[in-house]
Design a protein around this motif. Structure first.
Motif, mmCIF file in Angstrom:
data_model
loop_
_atom_site.group_PDB
_atom_site.id
_atom_site.type_symbol
_atom_site.label_atom_id
_atom_site.label_comp_id
_atom_site.label_asym_id
_atom_site.label_seq_id
_atom_site.Cartn_x
_atom_site.Cartn_y
_atom_site.Cartn_z
ATOM 1 N N GLY A 112 0.643 -0.814 -0.202
ATOM 2 C CA GLY A 112 -0.053 0.429 -0.261
ATOM 3 C C GLY A 112 1.076 1.212 -0.335
ATOM 4 O O GLY A 112 0.616 2.186 0.445
ATOM 5 N N VAL A 113 2.211 1.041 -0.278
ATOM 6 C CA VAL A 113 2.994 2.430 -0.059
ATOM 7 C C VAL A 113 3.900 2.387 -1.703
ATOM 8 O O VAL A 113 3.756 1.641 -2.786
ATOM 9 C CB VAL A 113 3.867 2.352 1.052
ATOM 10 C CG1 VAL A 113 3.882 2.061 2.061
ATOM 11 C CG2 VAL A 113 5.128 1.476 0.936
ATOM 12 N N THR A 114 4.154 3.923 -2.169
ATOM 13 C CA THR A 114 4.671 3.854 -3.368
ATOM 14 C C THR A 114 6.603 4.425 -2.769
ATOM 15 O O THR A 114 6.547 5.222 -2.466
ATOM 16 C CB THR A 114 3.671 4.785 -4.114
ATOM 17 O OG1 THR A 114 2.893 4.627 -4.625
ATOM 18 C CG2 THR A 114 4.971 5.069 -5.262
ATOM 19 N N PRO A 115 7.333 3.794 -3.376
ATOM 20 C CA PRO A 115 9.069 3.824 -3.204
ATOM 21 C C PRO A 115 8.492 5.094 -3.623
ATOM 22 O O PRO A 115 8.589 5.240 -4.728
ATOM 23 C CB PRO A 115 10.064 3.165 -3.587
ATOM 24 C CG PRO A 115 8.685 2.270 -4.370
ATOM 25 C CD PRO A 115 7.324 2.372 -4.089
ATOM 26 N N GLU A 116 9.634 6.009 -3.148
ATOM 27 C CA GLU A 116 10.187 7.308 -4.102
ATOM 28 C C GLU A 116 11.390 7.102 -4.201
ATOM 29 O O GLU A 116 12.733 6.344 -3.591
ATOM 30 C CB GLU A 116 10.516 8.216 -3.341
ATOM 31 C CG GLU A 116 8.421 8.305 -2.794
ATOM 32 C CD GLU A 116 9.048 10.062 -1.646
ATOM 33 O OE1 GLU A 116 10.483 10.735 -1.824
ATOM 34 O OE2 GLU A 116 8.463 9.770 -1.242
ATOM 35 N N ILE A 117 12.169 7.226 -5.418
ATOM 36 C CA ILE A 117 13.729 7.421 -6.057
ATOM 37 C C ILE A 117 14.219 8.924 -5.800
ATOM 38 O O ILE A 117 13.580 9.602 -6.732
ATOM 39 C CB ILE A 117 13.967 6.351 -7.368
ATOM 40 C CG1 ILE A 117 13.412 4.827 -6.955
ATOM 41 C CG2 ILE A 117 15.138 7.376 -8.063
ATOM 42 C CD1 ILE A 117 13.363 4.818 -8.564
ATOM 43 N N SER A 118 14.948 9.510 -5.212
ATOM 44 C CA SER A 118 14.893 10.966 -4.879
ATOM 45 C C SER A 118 16.690 10.633 -5.471
ATOM 46 O O SER A 118 17.557 10.557 -5.281
ATOM 47 C CB SER A 118 15.208 11.447 -3.565
ATOM 48 O OG SER A 118 16.020 10.207 -3.067
ATOM 49 N N GLU A 119 16.328 12.374 -6.251
ATOM 50 C CA GLU A 119 18.099 13.055 -6.453
ATOM 51 C C GLU A 119 18.552 12.198 -7.091
ATOM 52 O O GLU A 119 20.256 11.502 -7.316
ATOM 53 C CB GLU A 119 19.111 13.526 -5.223
ATOM 54 C CG GLU A 119 17.859 14.245 -4.850
ATOM 55 C CD GLU A 119 18.983 14.365 -3.240
ATOM 56 O OE1 GLU A 119 19.705 15.228 -3.612
ATOM 57 O OE2 GLU A 119 18.230 14.958 -2.019
ATOM 58 N N ILE A 120 18.454 11.640 -8.272
ATOM 59 C CA ILE A 120 19.195 10.429 -9.340
ATOM 60 C C ILE A 120 19.837 11.029 -10.450
ATOM 61 O O ILE A 120 19.693 12.290 -10.619
ATOM 62 C CB ILE A 120 17.869 10.480 -10.170
ATOM 63 C CG1 ILE A 120 18.688 8.826 -11.170
ATOM 64 C CG2 ILE A 120 17.401 10.936 -10.904
ATOM 65 C CD1 ILE A 120 17.457 7.820 -11.398
ATOM 66 N N SER A 121 20.943 11.277 -10.363
ATOM 67 C CA SER A 121 22.042 11.121 -11.178
ATOM 68 C C SER A 121 21.661 11.264 -12.699
ATOM 69 O O SER A 121 21.053 11.148 -12.618
ATOM 70 C CB SER A 121 23.430 10.579 -10.958
ATOM 71 O OG SER A 121 23.573 9.654 -11.929
ATOM 72 N N ASP A 122 22.161 13.045 -13.221
ATOM 73 C CA ASP A 122 21.994 12.938 -14.616
ATOM 74 C C ASP A 122 22.344 11.158 -15.283
ATOM 75 O O ASP A 122 21.895 11.140 -15.938
ATOM 76 C CB ASP A 122 22.705 14.379 -15.158
ATOM 77 C CG ASP A 122 22.101 15.451 -14.754
ATOM 78 O OD1 ASP A 122 20.740 15.175 -14.493
ATOM 79 O OD2 ASP A 122 22.685 16.492 -14.777
ATOM 80 N N SER A 143 9.043 3.693 -9.782
ATOM 81 C CA SER A 143 8.255 3.780 -8.207
ATOM 82 C C SER A 143 7.579 3.234 -8.581
ATOM 83 O O SER A 143 7.029 2.724 -7.720
ATOM 84 C CB SER A 143 8.534 5.316 -8.250
ATOM 85 O OG SER A 143 9.790 5.793 -7.386
ATOM 86 N N GLU A 144 6.758 3.164 -9.897
ATOM 87 C CA GLU A 144 5.295 2.785 -10.155
ATOM 88 C C GLU A 144 5.819 1.517 -10.138
ATOM 89 O O GLU A 144 4.903 0.353 -10.203
ATOM 90 C CB GLU A 144 4.569 3.523 -11.236
ATOM 91 C CG GLU A 144 4.527 4.939 -10.601
ATOM 92 C CD GLU A 144 4.038 5.457 -9.562
ATOM 93 O OE1 GLU A 144 2.189 4.235 -9.588
ATOM 94 O OE2 GLU A 144 3.820 5.834 -8.858
ATOM 95 N N GLY A 145 6.696 0.775 -10.190
ATOM 96 C CA GLY A 145 6.895 -0.945 -10.683
ATOM 97 C C GLY A 145 6.516 -1.022 -11.682
ATOM 98 O O GLY A 145 6.196 -2.348 -12.136
ATOM 99 N N VAL A 146 6.546 -0.037 -13.081
ATOM 100 C CA VAL A 146 6.432 -0.917 -14.154
ATOM 101 C C VAL A 146 6.919 -0.813 -15.451
ATOM 102 O O VAL A 146 8.142 -0.922 -15.481
ATOM 103 C CB VAL A 146 6.016 0.757 -15.274
ATOM 104 C CG1 VAL A 146 5.545 0.617 -16.563
ATOM 105 C CG2 VAL A 146 5.099 1.887 -14.529
ATOM 106 N N PRO A 147 7.037 -2.082 -15.668
ATOM 107 C CA PRO A 147 8.501 -3.040 -16.811
ATOM 108 C C PRO A 147 8.384 -2.669 -17.650
ATOM 109 O O PRO A 147 7.729 -1.935 -18.378
ATOM 110 C CB PRO A 147 6.872 -4.937 -16.754
ATOM 111 C CG PRO A 147 6.024 -4.337 -16.229
ATOM 112 C CD PRO A 147 5.858 -2.705 -15.720
#
Length: 92
Positions: free
Chosen positions: A61-71, A88-92
């Motif tokens: 029931g939660v959505t992980p976050e990917i923060s501050e990804i390098s260029d 983050s959405e788990g989309v393949p």
């Protein structure tokens, strides 16, 4: 509670065996925020693992976050056809 996890510098097959148990452990504890600010290489195997972890998080029931990804990591994800939001959405 949000668990912030610093991703390794290189997300490749060599790092997979060490990183997989750590990611599994933090995902079991609740919301995860993955800090990708220092990632210089993002390989397909670890990208698949992050997608699987995101799917596990969604079941909880939660959505992980990917923060501050390098260029550089963002460019490598784009070459594989992904955006950080899709991971983050788990989309393949």
């Amino acid at each position: 509670m949000t668990e912030q996890t610093q991703l390794p510098l290189r997300l490749n097959a060599k790092k997979f065996s060490a990183f997989a148990p750590r990611l599994k452990r933090v995902c079991a504890g609740g919301l995860v925020q993955l800090d990708a600010s220092e990632v210089t290489h993002s390989g397909a195997l670890v990208t698949q693992m992050i997608i699987a972890a995101a799917r596990t998080q969604h079941v909880q029931g939660v959505t992980p976050e990917i923060s501050e990804i390098s260029d550089r990591a963002n460019s490598q994800l784009a070459m594989m056809g992904f955006t950080p939001e899709q991971l983050s959405e788990g989309v393949p």
